[in-house]
Design a protein around this motif. Structure first.
Motif, short mmCIF file in Angstrom:
data_model
loop_
_atom_site.label_atom_id
_atom_site.label_comp_id
_atom_site.label_asym_id
_atom_site.label_seq_id
_atom_site.Cartn_x
_atom_site.Cartn_y
_atom_site.Cartn_z
N TRP A 188 0.84 -1.21 0.00
CA TRP A 188 0.00 0.00 0.00
C TRP A 188 0.87 1.26 0.00
CZ3 TRP A 188 -0.71 3.77 3.93
CH2 TRP A 188 -1.71 4.71 3.63
N ILE A 189 1.94 1.25 0.81
CA ILE A 189 2.83 2.42 0.86
C ILE A 189 3.53 2.61 -0.48
CG2 ILE A 189 4.92 3.35 1.93
CD1 ILE A 189 4.04 2.01 4.54
N LEU A 190 4.03 1.53 -1.06
CA LEU A 190 4.71 1.63 -2.35
C LEU A 190 3.77 2.12 -3.45
CD1 LEU A 190 6.86 -1.64 -2.33
CD2 LEU A 190 7.72 0.71 -2.24
N SER A 191 2.50 1.68 -3.37
CA SER A 191 1.54 2.07 -4.42
C SER A 191 1.25 3.57 -4.42
CB SER A 191 0.23 1.29 -4.24
OG SER A 191 -0.43 1.69 -3.05
N LEU A 192 1.53 4.25 -3.32
CA LEU A 192 1.32 5.69 -3.25
C LEU A 192 2.37 6.47 -4.05
CD1 LEU A 192 0.48 6.09 0.56
CD2 LEU A 192 -1.13 5.95 -1.36
N PHE A 193 3.51 5.81 -4.32
CA PHE A 193 4.63 6.52 -4.95
C PHE A 193 4.97 5.99 -6.35
CE2 PHE A 193 5.17 6.75 -0.34
CZ PHE A 193 5.28 8.12 -0.15
N ILE A 194 4.80 4.70 -6.57
CA ILE A 194 5.18 4.12 -7.87
C ILE A 194 4.09 3.16 -8.33
CG2 ILE A 194 7.68 4.32 -7.54
CD1 ILE A 194 7.71 1.40 -6.66
N PRO A 195 3.93 2.98 -9.64
CA PRO A 195 2.99 1.98 -10.15
C PRO A 195 3.56 0.58 -9.93
CG PRO A 195 4.13 3.05 -11.96
CD PRO A 195 4.54 3.78 -10.72
N ILE A 253 -0.22 -8.72 -1.05
CA ILE A 253 -0.14 -7.84 -2.22
C ILE A 253 -1.49 -7.70 -2.91
CG2 ILE A 253 0.81 -7.70 -4.57
CD1 ILE A 253 3.37 -8.98 -3.51
N ALA A 254 -2.22 -8.80 -3.04
CA ALA A 254 -3.43 -8.86 -3.88
C ALA A 254 -4.48 -7.81 -3.54
CB ALA A 254 -4.03 -10.27 -3.81
N PRO A 255 -4.84 -7.58 -2.27
CA PRO A 255 -5.90 -6.59 -2.00
C PRO A 255 -5.59 -5.18 -2.48
CG PRO A 255 -5.48 -7.94 -0.06
CD PRO A 255 -4.40 -8.24 -1.03
N VAL A 256 -4.30 -4.88 -2.63
CA VAL A 256 -3.91 -3.53 -3.02
C VAL A 256 -3.90 -3.36 -4.54
CG1 VAL A 256 -2.09 -1.77 -2.89
CG2 VAL A 256 -2.52 -3.28 -0.94
N ILE A 257 -3.35 -4.35 -5.26
CA ILE A 257 -3.18 -4.15 -6.70
C ILE A 257 -4.11 -5.01 -7.56
CG2 ILE A 257 -0.76 -3.52 -6.36
CD1 ILE A 257 0.01 -6.23 -7.55
N TYR A 258 -4.69 -6.08 -6.97
CA TYR A 258 -5.56 -6.94 -7.77
C TYR A 258 -6.43 -7.77 -6.82
CZ TYR A 258 -6.99 -9.80 -11.77
OH TYR A 258 -7.72 -10.42 -12.75
N SER A 259 -7.50 -7.18 -6.34
CA SER A 259 -8.30 -7.78 -5.29
C SER A 259 -8.95 -9.10 -5.71
CB SER A 259 -9.39 -6.81 -4.83
OG SER A 259 -10.24 -6.45 -5.92
N GLN A 260 -9.16 -9.31 -7.02
CA GLN A 260 -9.79 -10.55 -7.48
C GLN A 260 -8.94 -11.79 -7.18
OE1 GLN A 260 -9.41 -7.73 -9.16
NE2 GLN A 260 -10.89 -7.49 -10.84
#
Length: 328
Positions: A188-195, A253-260
């Motif tokens: 979640w923290i990384l997703s705030l700064f980089i794709p 990782i999944a809930p942040v970038i690909y919840s399915q």
């Protein structure tokens, strides 16, 4: 070879002599004590110790029994016996149960060092998964402390230590849960700064399959066999970490970038957790690892039956859950 030293009161010496039978020993009379020094092959140690423990129940409680591993032993009688018995099947030499329990004792209680090591392993695996770099993922497995609690769980189940079994299980769940939570927060923290990319290494661990349950059971069994034969824990632990660490990290990782893919990753993680536990318990049963006295054996049998039923139910449940379609 093993060296056993028994120090007891002089009047108790005849009881020790009855236990020793035909094994090699020499006797030393001290002021008020008698000391026996016994040399036995590794595969006969359990039998001698079991007989001594039975005798000690009816002897003076101050009797001392010590077991050592000499650097080397020159014992021609034993060499001749081995040469004479070359046509017979040799028994595999295993470490005594006390040594196995001692090696697993550090994982019965959760401490800060285990949590830190699990967090470091998780962050290394996280980097490897996002970079799609299998080398980094394998490196994270070398740091993972996940084998220890499973090993402690199986051994303490075998000897009937119900309270310690629960402590080992709690340690395992906290470590796996901590890896998931840590990976979730870090992602979640990384997703705030980089794709963050959805790499093939991540996607492959979002799909559960019944074969993974079978693989985990076999892996748990093989790990116990390896450890009982003296293979270093660091080597055997890589196999367990390979099954547990990456799926647990992907579950975070999944809930942040690909919840399915969250459900599939979680089922895969649980498949490996309970499959490894079931296989490890099967391993200690197959190797006949257990307590020596009759009372302890009876108590251990009760614990083993209960644990085996619970694990069988969980493994079957996860097996059928893995057959259900999960969205990707």
């Amino acid at each position: 070879m093993k060296k056993i030293i028994v120090t007891t009161k002089r009047e108790e010496a005849p009881n020790i002599l009855q236990v020793l039978g035909k094994v090699f020993f020499y006797q030393e009379d001290l002021e008020n004590l008698t000391r026996f020094t016994i040399i036995v092959p590794d595969n006969e140690l359990d039998g001698i110790i079991s007989n001594l423990q039975q005798s000690l129940k009816f002897m003076d409680k101050k009797t001392l029994v010590e077991v050592y591993s000499p650097d080397f032993v020159i014992y021609p009688v034993e060499d001749e016996k081995k040469n004479h018995d070359t046509g017979e099947k040799k028994k595999s030499e295993r470490s005594p149960i006390e040594k196995l329990l001692e090696s697993a004792g550090t994982y019965e209680q959760l401490d800060l060092n285990l949590l830190i090591l699990a967090a470091i392993a998780a962050i290394v695996a996280l980097i490897g998964l996002f970079l799609n770099n299998i080398g980094i993922i394998i490196g994270s497995m070398l740091l993972s402390p996940l084998l220890g609690p499973i090993y402690a769980f199986a051994l303490n189940t075998a000897v009937g230590r119900g309270r310690v079994v629960l402590l080992s299980f709690r340690t395992l769940l906290v470590l796996v849960g901590g890896i998931i939570v840590f990976s979730l927060v870090a992602t979640w923290i990384l997703s705030l700064f980089i794709p963050l990319p959805l790499t093939p290494e991540i996607l492959s661990r979002m799909v559960s399959n019944p074969i993974y349950v079978v693989m985990a059971v076999i892996l748990g069994f093989a790990t116990i066999v390896a450890l009982s034969q003296g293979i270093p824990e660091g080597i055997a632990g890589v196999a367990v970490a390979a099954a547990l660490l990456p799926p647990a990290v992907v579950t975070g990782i999944a809930p942040v970038i690909y919840s399915q893919g969250t459900l599939g990753a979680l089922i895969l993680t649980l498949q490996n957790v309970f499959g490894l536990m079931a296989g490890s318990v099967a391993g200690v049963i197959a190797l006949q690892i257990g307590p020596r006295s009759y009372g302890e054996k009876r108590n251990a049998r009760t614990i083993i039956i209960r644990i085996a039923w619970l694990l069988a139910v969980m493994v079957l449940l996860l097996f059928f859950l893995s057959l259900l379609p999960t969205s990707l």
